[in-house]
Design a protein around this motif. Structure first.
Motif, mmCIF file in Angstrom:
data_model
loop_
_atom_site.group_PDB
_atom_site.id
_atom_site.type_symbol
_atom_site.label_atom_id
_atom_site.label_comp_id
_atom_site.label_asym_id
_atom_site.label_seq_id
_atom_site.Cartn_x
_atom_site.Cartn_y
_atom_site.Cartn_z
ATOM 1 N N GLU A 1 -8.516 -1.695 3.072
ATOM 2 C CA GLU A 1 -8.909 -2.714 2.098
ATOM 3 C C GLU A 1 -7.922 -3.878 2.087
ATOM 4 O OE1 GLU A 1 -11.214 -4.561 -0.781
ATOM 5 O OE2 GLU A 1 -11.633 -2.844 0.522
ATOM 6 N N PHE A 2 -6.625 -3.566 2.183
ATOM 7 C CA PHE A 2 -5.620 -4.636 2.220
ATOM 8 C C PHE A 2 -5.829 -5.527 3.443
ATOM 9 C CE2 PHE A 2 -1.729 -6.155 4.205
ATOM 10 C CZ PHE A 2 -1.209 -6.967 3.203
ATOM 11 N N ALA B 1 -7.518 4.284 3.360
ATOM 12 C CA ALA B 1 -8.547 3.475 2.705
ATOM 13 C C ALA B 1 -7.919 2.246 2.042
ATOM 14 C CB ALA B 1 -9.292 4.317 1.666
ATOM 15 N N GLU B 2 -6.750 2.440 1.445
ATOM 16 C CA GLU B 2 -6.055 1.330 0.790
ATOM 17 C C GLU B 2 -5.555 0.322 1.836
ATOM 18 O OE1 GLU B 2 -2.637 0.730 -2.697
ATOM 19 O OE2 GLU B 2 -2.910 2.682 -1.716
ATOM 20 N N THR C 1 0.797 -1.236 0.000
ATOM 21 C CA THR C 1 0.000 0.000 0.000
ATOM 22 C C THR C 1 0.827 1.282 0.000
ATOM 23 O OG1 THR C 1 -0.072 0.129 2.426
ATOM 24 C CG2 THR C 1 -1.754 -1.224 1.344
ATOM 25 N N ASP D 1 -2.164 5.724 2.238
ATOM 26 C CA ASP D 1 -3.616 5.830 2.053
ATOM 27 C C ASP D 1 -4.337 4.906 3.024
ATOM 28 O OD1 ASP D 1 -6.216 5.870 1.207
ATOM 29 O OD2 ASP D 1 -5.745 5.778 -0.925
#
Length: 543
Positions: free
Chosen positions: A372-373, A368-369, A362, A366
């Motif tokens: 999600e990861f 948000a990233e 990532t 971020d």
């Protein structure tokens, strides 16, 4: 004369019949027979019960079925009187906690068990609200005796023996090593350790958000690892991983034999005797033979174990080349090599590798990233990171942890040459600052690393109670249903094996072949013999 007859009649009337403990599976069998239309007298005769007992079970049908639905152990010996759902649940969860403590080889005492039972009961009452507050429970010694009888737990040893001295075992080990002429390359130790594979420090936003969400907490998902190596530090064994699922969805399409770990499963993610037996026979002994051949060593080894319940006591009968020695219960935790820094260093390496993985995937900026990861971080990712972390442990670390039990073999004395936990924690903090997950200090890292060694808390035990039973967890690939083998089928199979062995051994041209084949077949079917013994035991308990 009339007075005498009256006295005898009074004695007979006062004589009390011994109360018979009826197990839950017998009660369910009684109800099943009623449902298919059998008469009360037929059921009583078939099961060897009094007609009044069968009638009482019939009248308490709803209560008995309610008890079975909260997963009370079927072998629990309980009288037919009703016990509250809070008590049933508390004792079931207490059994889970006791098994967890036993797997960790943690010394137990009556007082410790009573305190845990009381705290569990109080927490369950608070969770269920005012309706359950009227029942009182003091965890008395009388309750403890009855609890052991109900749940068939005579095997839990209390911590009443005098502790042995730590400095006694090194001398015992030294004489064993001299007798067997073992080198540091041929002396091994292994130990089990728990790993919460998807747990982050508490102050990270990943942990904060998960705590706020309802339902299953992935940070509570735990696996067990068996880690070990030799005293020279130049050979680490392939880790054995025990997970609660045999076929998680994330592993679909993967070949388990090609994983960097030995994958096995059990319902509570604990090592069992059959799993350890299989590991010893089909993984440890062949690995030792290969290692000795590569290093021009005599094919022999000494394996040092603690007396955990999952370690079979007959391992010396399974190999002609490996000798197994067991540590004293009271000193195993304080002198066992793998427990002196290897397992703690491994967990620190795993956490560092996890942060490195997040950073690589990532760029660490971020949120948000990152979120999600982490949502997609699966058991497969954990297996890969376990392999990397285990590979990062240095020979110096693997060798230096033997200083308490075999100081003569230690070649690496400098702390700078080993995987220092303090240095690893500092590295983790630096990495965490490169990843936008929130504030992480050394105290947070230390707390997380220590949490892997803690026993199951009341909250975690109650979480187990809330998890679905009989259904696959979310994200888990359903395994094909297996039909249960009967004792008759198992007995017939054993007869076929014995007949085949008789043909082979009677006509074998080589005596060594007979021994090798006989041992291999008996080792291979030992798990079925254990299953047969357990079924026979249950059958005797019912009858």
């Amino acid at each position: 004369m009339p007075g005498k007859r009256s006295l005898n009649a009074a004695v007979l009337r006062s004589a009390k019949r011994e109360r018979k403990a009826i197990t839950l599976d017998v009660k369910l069998e009684v109800l099943r027979r009623f449902e298919v239309g059998e008469k009360l007298s037929q059921i009583a005769k078939a099961l060897g019960l009094a007609a009044s007992t069968v009638a009482t079970i019939r009248d308490n049908k709803d209560k008995i079925k309610a008890s079975s639905q909260i997963a009370t152990p079927l072998r629990a010996s309980r009288l037919t009187r009703h016990r509250s759902a809070v008590m049933e649940t508390m004792e079931r969860l207490l059994c889970v906690w006791l098994e967890d403590q036993s797997q960790r080889n943690v010394p137990l005492s009556v007082t410790v068990i009573q305190k845990k039972a009381k705290s569990l009961f109080d927490d369950l009452q608070r969770e269920q609200g005012e309706s359950s507050q009227t029942e009182k429970f003091t965890a008395s010694k009388g309750w403890f005796v009855r609890f052991k009888e109900r749940h068939c737990l005579p095997h839990f040893k209390m911590n009443i023996s005098a502790p042995a001295k730590e400095d006694e075992y090194p001398e015992i080990l030294k004489s064993i090593i001299q007798e067997g002429e073992y080198t540091p390359q041929q002396v091994f130790n292994v130990d089990e350790t728990g790993l919460y594979w998807k747990r982050m420090p508490e102050r990270t936003f990943l942990s904060v958000e998960e705590r706020a969400e309802p339902g299953f907490k992935s940070s509570k998902d735990r696996l067990m690892l068996l880690l070990g190596g030799n005293a020279a530090g130049d050979f680490k064994l392939k880790p054995l991983l025990v997970y609660h699922s045999e076929n998680p969805k994330a592993l679909k399409g993967y070949s388990k034999p090609n994983l960097p770990v030995i994958w096995r499963s059990s319902r509570k993610a604990w090592a069992t005797r059959s799993i350890f037996h299989e590991w010893f026979t089909y993984f440890f002994c062949p690995a030792i033979e290969k290692y000795c051949a590569q290093n021009n060593l005599t094919n022999k080894a000494l394996l040092i174990l603690d007396k955990a319940p999952c370690h079979p006591v007959n391992l010396n009968d399974l190999s002609d080349t490996v000798r197994v020695e067991y540590l004293h219960d009271s000193t195993a935790h304080s002198i066992q090599p793998m427990g002196q820094g290897v397992t703690s260093a491994f967990r620190a390496h795993y956490l560092r590798r996890t942060f490195e993985h997040i950073l690589e995937a990532t760029d660490g900026e971020d949120t948000a990233e990152i979120r999600e990861f982490w949502r997609n971080y699966s058991i497969v990712d954990a297996v890969d990171n376990i392999a990397v972390a285990w590979g990062e442990l240095r020979p110096a670390t693997m060798n230096s942890v033997w200083k308490k039990i075999w100081p003569e073999c230690v070649q690496f004395q400098s702390a700078s040459q080993t995987d220092g936990i303090a240095q690893l924690q500092q590295n983790i903090v630096i990495l965490a600052k490169s990843v936008a997950v929130g504030e992480v200090g050394e105290a947070d890292v230390d707390q997380l690393l220590q949490s892997h060694e803690e026993g199951l808390s009341n909250e975690e035990l109650m979480q187990l109670e809330q998890e679905p039973t009989g259904e696959e967890k979310e994200g888990e690939e359903a395994a094909p249903a297996l039909r249960q083998l009967t004792t008759r089928e198992l007995s017939a199979a054993f007869s076929h094996f014995e007949a085949g062995l008789q043909v082979l051994t009677s006509n074998s041209p080589d005596a060594a072949w007979k021994l090798q084949v006989s041992r291999a077949i008996n080792d291979a079917i030992s798990c079925y013999r254990e299953l047969y013994s357990e079924k026979e035991w249950c059958s005797k308990q019912v009858s």
